[in-house]
Design a protein around this motif. Structure first.
Motif: not given
Lengths: 185, 196
Positions: A70, A72-79, B57-58, B61-62, B65-66, B184, B188, B191, B193
């Motif tokens: 999770l 890792a995905g958050a980081w990819a999305g900027g959080q 899960m990845i 998280g994405l 965040a988005q 990755v 970023r 997006l 970042h």
């Protein structure tokens, strides 16, 4: 979940039970947004703060490795995020910890320790004894806090090196800090 | 369903991504990564070459965040089985912009074609439904794939889960980048970042 005994009070601090609030303040200051966790009594106060914060999302997991993916995905999305778990969950994460090296993302986990310092349950001891070594073998830097007054600076250092230097870091919160779990009165 | 009626995984993925626009795509370890690469490299593709069981899960998280972008996880039955608990976590978080598509060929194609649990006792659509994901379906025709591809862009009605029975042909590997830091940081960058 069972309650723990009061945190050790033999150390100098205005309020020896306020260290979870110190951690929460640090996470907020570092703009942590996603907080996956598998509950532990030692994390209960921090989890409550996270679930009550509008800027953070507490995310219960079925197993700890979900939290690594999770984040890792958050980081990819900027959080940014932080994974809360207890020592027995660290073994569940091992293969997924590859992501910290593969993506070189700012991984931070706060781990409440079991299997040490007056442990009652022998089943906690094997994983608790290998927790730090598992992290080190996985390329994660390990810091430890054992007394309430040092929690703030240790977590601050961990968050700093994780988020500023993309150095994957685990902060172990000693059983001595959170108190051994009481099974019988 | 007879084998002859099973869909071609490359055609399924090409159709899902034909009008992807701003969609972020996560591919699970194995043939799904080759399928996404075969549909065309893209700076919003997050290819997994490991971390088996972590794709959903990845994606979660994405998606969290988005929230204003569609996020789709495309993975295989073996990878999904290893991370089945993540469907429970998605069902609890209910990200409206997340879609999960399983390309279910009922075998571990990368390792010699051993049968997976979906060849026997496991119905992943039922698992997803029982985990609290309301929009769950089995897709069996290319028309249904096309309709699902359009629904992936609806940011109000997710999360959604689709299982697609595909044939178990071992297709030519189309290799994406294996450099995770590049992959990755490319996403970023797309997006807005910086790398660190």
């Amino acid at each position: 979940m069972h309650a723990r005994t009061e945190a050790a009070s033999d150390t100098a601090s205005d309020n020896p039970n306020s260290w979870p609030d110190d951690i929460f303040d640090i996470l907020r200051r570092f703009d942590v947004r996603q907080v996956p966790y598998v509950p532990d009594a030692g994390h209960s106060q921090l989890i409550e703060r996270v679930l009550g914060a509008s800027s953070m999302r507490g995310i219960p997991l079925t197993t700890e490795e979900e939290g690594v993916a999770l984040l890792a995905g958050a980081w990819a999305g900027g959080q940014r995020g932080v994974l809360l778990m207890q020592s027995s969950g660290v073994g569940n994460c091992i293969n997924m910890l590859s992501l910290t090296q593969i993506f070189r993302f700012p991984f931070l986990t706060l781990v409440t320790m079991r299997g040490e310092w007056g442990e009652f349950n022998p089943w906690q001891v094997p994983m608790g004894s290998s927790t730090a070594a598992v992290f080190e073998l996985s390329g994660i830097k390990v810091l430890r806090a054992s007394h309430p007054p040092e929690v703030r600076e240790v977590v601050e250092a961990g968050a700093g090196q994780a988020y500023n230097a993309c150095t994957p870091t685990a902060v172990l919160l000693s059983q001595r800090l959170i108190g051994a779990k009481v099974f019988t009165k | 369903m007879s084998k002859a009626n099973l869909l071609d995984r490359r055609k399924v993925v090409s159709s899902l991504l034909a009008e992807r626009k701003d969609t972020i795509v996560v591919s699970g370890l194995g043939a799904s990564t080759y399928d996404i690469a075969a549909a065309g490299d893209h700076d919003r593709n997050l290819y997994l070459w490991g971390a088996m069981g972590g794709a959903v899960m990845i994606g979660l998280g994405l998606a969290l965040a988005q929230p204003k972008l569609p996020v789709v996880v495309i993975t295989g039955d073996g990878e999904m089985l290893m991370g089945m608990g993540s469907l429970a976590t998605v069902g609890l978080q209910k990200p409206k912009n997340l879609s999960v598509v399983v390309l279910d060929n009922e075998v571990y194609g990368e390792t010699g074609g051993q049968a997976s649990h979906t060849a026997g006792n496991v119905d992943l659509v039922g698992v997803a439904r029982a985990c609290g994901i309301e929009d769950v379906r089995a897709l069996a025709t290319m028309d249904e794939i096309g309709a699902f591809a359009r629904r992936m862009h609806d940011l109000e009605s997710g999360p959604r889960f689709a299982n697609v029975k595909v044939d178990d042909a071992n297709l030519e590997r189309v290799l994406s980048s294996r450099d995770g830091t590049f992959i990755v940081n490319r996403i970023r960058g797309a997006l807005g970042h910086s790398p660190m």
